[in-house]
Motif scaffolding. Sequence first.
Motif, PDB file in Angstrom:
ATOM      1  N   VAL A 124       0.861  -1.186   0.000  1.00  0.00           N
ATOM      2  CA  VAL A 124       0.000   0.000   0.000  1.00  0.00           C
ATOM      3  C   VAL A 124       0.896   1.234   0.000  1.00  0.00           C
ATOM      4  N   ASN A 125       0.618   2.156  -0.905  1.00  0.00           N
ATOM      5  CA  ASN A 125       1.453   3.333  -1.062  1.00  0.00           C
ATOM      6  C   ASN A 125       1.488   4.144   0.230  1.00  0.00           C
ATOM      7  N   GLN A 132      -4.637   2.489   3.827  1.00  0.00           N
ATOM      8  CA  GLN A 132      -3.918   1.967   4.997  1.00  0.00           C
ATOM      9  C   GLN A 132      -4.885   1.742   6.155  1.00  0.00           C
ATOM     10  N   HIS A 133      -5.761   2.723   6.409  1.00  0.00           N
ATOM     11  CA  HIS A 133      -6.728   2.601   7.507  1.00  0.00           C
ATOM     12  C   HIS A 133      -7.681   1.433   7.265  1.00  0.00           C
ATOM     13  N   LEU A 134      -8.168   1.296   6.036  1.00  0.00           N
ATOM     14  CA  LEU A 134      -9.075   0.194   5.710  1.00  0.00           C
ATOM     15  C   LEU A 134      -8.401  -1.149   5.966  1.00  0.00           C
ATOM     16  N   TYR A 135      -7.189  -1.314   5.464  1.00  0.00           N
ATOM     17  CA  TYR A 135      -6.502  -2.594   5.623  1.00  0.00           C
ATOM     18  C   TYR A 135      -6.260  -2.907   7.099  1.00  0.00           C
ATOM     19  N   LYS A 136      -5.821  -1.915   7.862  1.00  0.00           N
ATOM     20  CA  LYS A 136      -5.550  -2.151   9.286  1.00  0.00           C
ATOM     21  C   LYS A 136      -6.828  -2.483  10.050  1.00  0.00           C
ATOM     22  N   VAL A 156       4.406  -2.905   3.240  1.00  0.00           N
ATOM     23  CA  VAL A 156       3.925  -4.270   3.039  1.00  0.00           C
ATOM     24  C   VAL A 156       3.070  -4.651   4.246  1.00  0.00           C
ATOM     25  N   TYR A 157       1.810  -4.957   3.972  1.00  0.00           N
ATOM     26  CA  TYR A 157       0.861  -5.389   4.995  1.00  0.00           C
ATOM     27  C   TYR A 157       0.582  -6.874   4.802  1.00  0.00           C
ATOM     28  N   GLN A 158       0.279  -7.534   5.904  1.00  0.00           N
ATOM     29  CA  GLN A 158       0.044  -8.976   5.861  1.00  0.00           C
ATOM     30  C   GLN A 158      -1.133  -9.348   6.754  1.00  0.00           C
TER      31      GLN A 158
END
Length: 164
Positions: A124-125, A132-136, A156-158
């Motif tokens: 995510v850029n 970023q907020h959505l993914y977290k 890099v998010y996992q």
Amino acid sequence: MDNTVNVALTFYSEAYESSIHSYTLPEEQLIYTALPAEALAKCEQEKDRTPVLILAENKLAGFFVLDAGEAVKEYTESSSTLLIRSYSIHPDYQGKGVGKKSLKLLPSFINYHFPTKNKVVLGVNHKNTAAQHLYKRSGFVDTNRHIFGSQGKQFVYQMNIKKA
């Protein structure tokens, strides 16, 4: 959008072809992701890429690709990982909970269709704070790894996929 809206994940089918080709995103979002029609064309060239539709009440509300190919190695050492590419929510459905619901469905979707995979990663850029907020909020964690894409630094998010 209230919680009664039915959101589902399904593999791409030609029944949605016209929706895919009319799907647009605002200019400021296109710097971070590909349009579904572009991503679909790459899926046809690379067998390790699987296009997934996000449906809200059986209408195309979003799109992403699950990549099991060589590109995963850029994000993680784990071979049991899928890479999310080209994730987007159609502007008509943004801010209505569809993105969060789609990501909440991801673990069971992966368990069912990709039983050998136990992680999913994405880049995510660093400037894309909304994503970023959505993914977290949806269960992804920042791995503290960075890669560099066409638009600069990406975090890099996992998400770990728990097996039933």
